[in-house]
Design a protein around this motif. Sequence first.
Motif, PDB file in Angstrom:
ATOM      1  N   ALA A 144       0.859  -1.186   0.000  1.00 53.31           N
ATOM      2  CA  ALA A 144       0.000   0.000   0.000  1.00 53.31           C
ATOM      3  C   ALA A 144       0.893   1.233   0.000  1.00 53.31           C
ATOM      4  O   ALA A 144       2.032   1.203   0.469  1.00 53.31           O
ATOM      5  CB  ALA A 144      -0.918   0.012   1.224  1.00 53.31           C
ATOM      6  N   GLY A 145       0.363   2.329  -0.536  1.00 53.51           N
ATOM      7  CA  GLY A 145       1.102   3.587  -0.526  1.00 53.51           C
ATOM      8  C   GLY A 145       2.288   3.574  -1.470  1.00 53.51           C
ATOM      9  O   GLY A 145       2.305   2.886  -2.479  1.00 53.51           O
ATOM     10  N   GLU A 151       4.950  -4.971   6.896  1.00 56.59           N
ATOM     11  CA  GLU A 151       3.559  -5.402   6.863  1.00 56.59           C
ATOM     12  C   GLU A 151       3.006  -5.768   8.246  1.00 56.59           C
ATOM     13  O   GLU A 151       1.944  -5.299   8.655  1.00 56.59           O
ATOM     14  CB  GLU A 151       3.442  -6.608   5.927  1.00 56.59           C
ATOM     15  CG  GLU A 151       2.070  -7.221   5.828  1.00 56.59           C
ATOM     16  CD  GLU A 151       2.063  -8.442   4.935  1.00 56.59           C
ATOM     17  OE1 GLU A 151       0.976  -9.017   4.747  1.00 56.59           O
ATOM     18  OE2 GLU A 151       3.138  -8.831   4.421  1.00 56.59           O
ATOM     19  N   SER A 207      -4.616  -3.038   8.830  1.00 56.58           N
ATOM     20  CA  SER A 207      -4.396  -3.324   7.419  1.00 56.58           C
ATOM     21  C   SER A 207      -3.321  -2.394   6.885  1.00 56.58           C
ATOM     22  O   SER A 207      -3.034  -1.341   7.474  1.00 56.58           O
ATOM     23  CB  SER A 207      -5.686  -3.142   6.607  1.00 56.58           C
ATOM     24  OG  SER A 207      -6.010  -1.767   6.475  1.00 56.58           O
ATOM     25  N   GLU A 223      -3.496  -0.721   4.052  1.00 56.70           N
ATOM     26  CA  GLU A 223      -4.136   0.484   3.514  1.00 56.70           C
ATOM     27  C   GLU A 223      -4.442   1.505   4.613  1.00 56.70           C
ATOM     28  O   GLU A 223      -4.292   2.712   4.423  1.00 56.70           O
ATOM     29  CB  GLU A 223      -5.418   0.117   2.771  1.00 56.70           C
ATOM     30  CG  GLU A 223      -5.220  -0.661   1.486  1.00 56.70           C
ATOM     31  CD  GLU A 223      -4.898  -2.130   1.719  1.00 56.70           C
ATOM     32  OE1 GLU A 223      -5.028  -2.599   2.885  1.00 56.70           O
ATOM     33  OE2 GLU A 223      -4.507  -2.811   0.754  1.00 56.70           O
ATOM     34  N   VAL A 235      -1.459   3.951   5.759  1.00 50.90           N
ATOM     35  CA  VAL A 235      -0.934   5.025   4.907  1.00 50.90           C
ATOM     36  C   VAL A 235      -1.471   6.378   5.363  1.00 50.90           C
ATOM     37  O   VAL A 235      -2.666   6.534   5.641  1.00 50.90           O
ATOM     38  CB  VAL A 235      -1.290   4.769   3.433  1.00 50.90           C
ATOM     39  CG1 VAL A 235      -0.809   5.914   2.551  1.00 50.90           C
ATOM     40  CG2 VAL A 235      -0.684   3.449   2.968  1.00 50.90           C
TER      41      VAL A 235
END
Length: 258
Positions: free
Chosen positions: A127-128, A147, A156, A158, A161
């Motif tokens: 993500a990001g 992670e 999570s 996401e 971020v």
Amino acid sequence: GPVPLEQGQEEVVEAGLLLRSFLNARDLDPGIQTAGVWTIPLTPTGLGSPEEYVQSMDEVEASLAKLPGVVNATYSVTLPLERTGSSRCCWMAGSLTLNGEEIAGIGIFLQPVTESFFQTLSVPLLAGRVWDRHEAEAAPWPAVLSEGFAMELFGSAEAAVNQILRIQDDEVLVRGVARDTRHFGLDQEFENFAYVPVEKLPFTFSMAHLAVKVDGEVPPGWVRILREAVWRASPSMPVPTVRTMDEWLKRSTDDRRF
């Protein structure tokens, strides 16, 4: 009741367990792609400030990146698998604050890297994104979390971020989340990492570790070519050992293999 094992039977069982342990460790995913990656440990000395350290290593990285066939180059204080079998290194944070509340019991490794680290070692972002050079010295610090660390804090990748943490005394802005890596060896658990720009180093180190990703076969004399690229940027820098990342991967299971 159970029948006790004879000594020879016990040794066979122990050998079988050791073999299974070795095979299990060998088959674990390190979280990085080792193929085509060459590593160069350096011992920079005589640098009077963190800024001089970063400038010197930036020049070496740039010299290596110009070599034919090199698609990416990066450096950090340490690289994944380099510290296998040794004590944890090298920059740990003892306090973490989120939304004004201190979170106890979470150890964090601050990993200073250049922004090309993730491409060079093929560590995927979940993500990001990674910070860019213009953001490297910004406040709050830009960071990429591992992670498991992001999941533990935010549930999570996401959701992590654009969150702001306070690590030690500094505010950190989460720019992205990267896949977990087995930094300390294939048989080690994932650790919590906050990857931050090398520009944020608060002190100099007497070591650095560079990596280059090569596309295709290397030419004859490749180790010499790598050494000479280092010396073009830093003529007095010792270049003790050049290894492939595949060698580091093998070394991470050598004890179990033996």
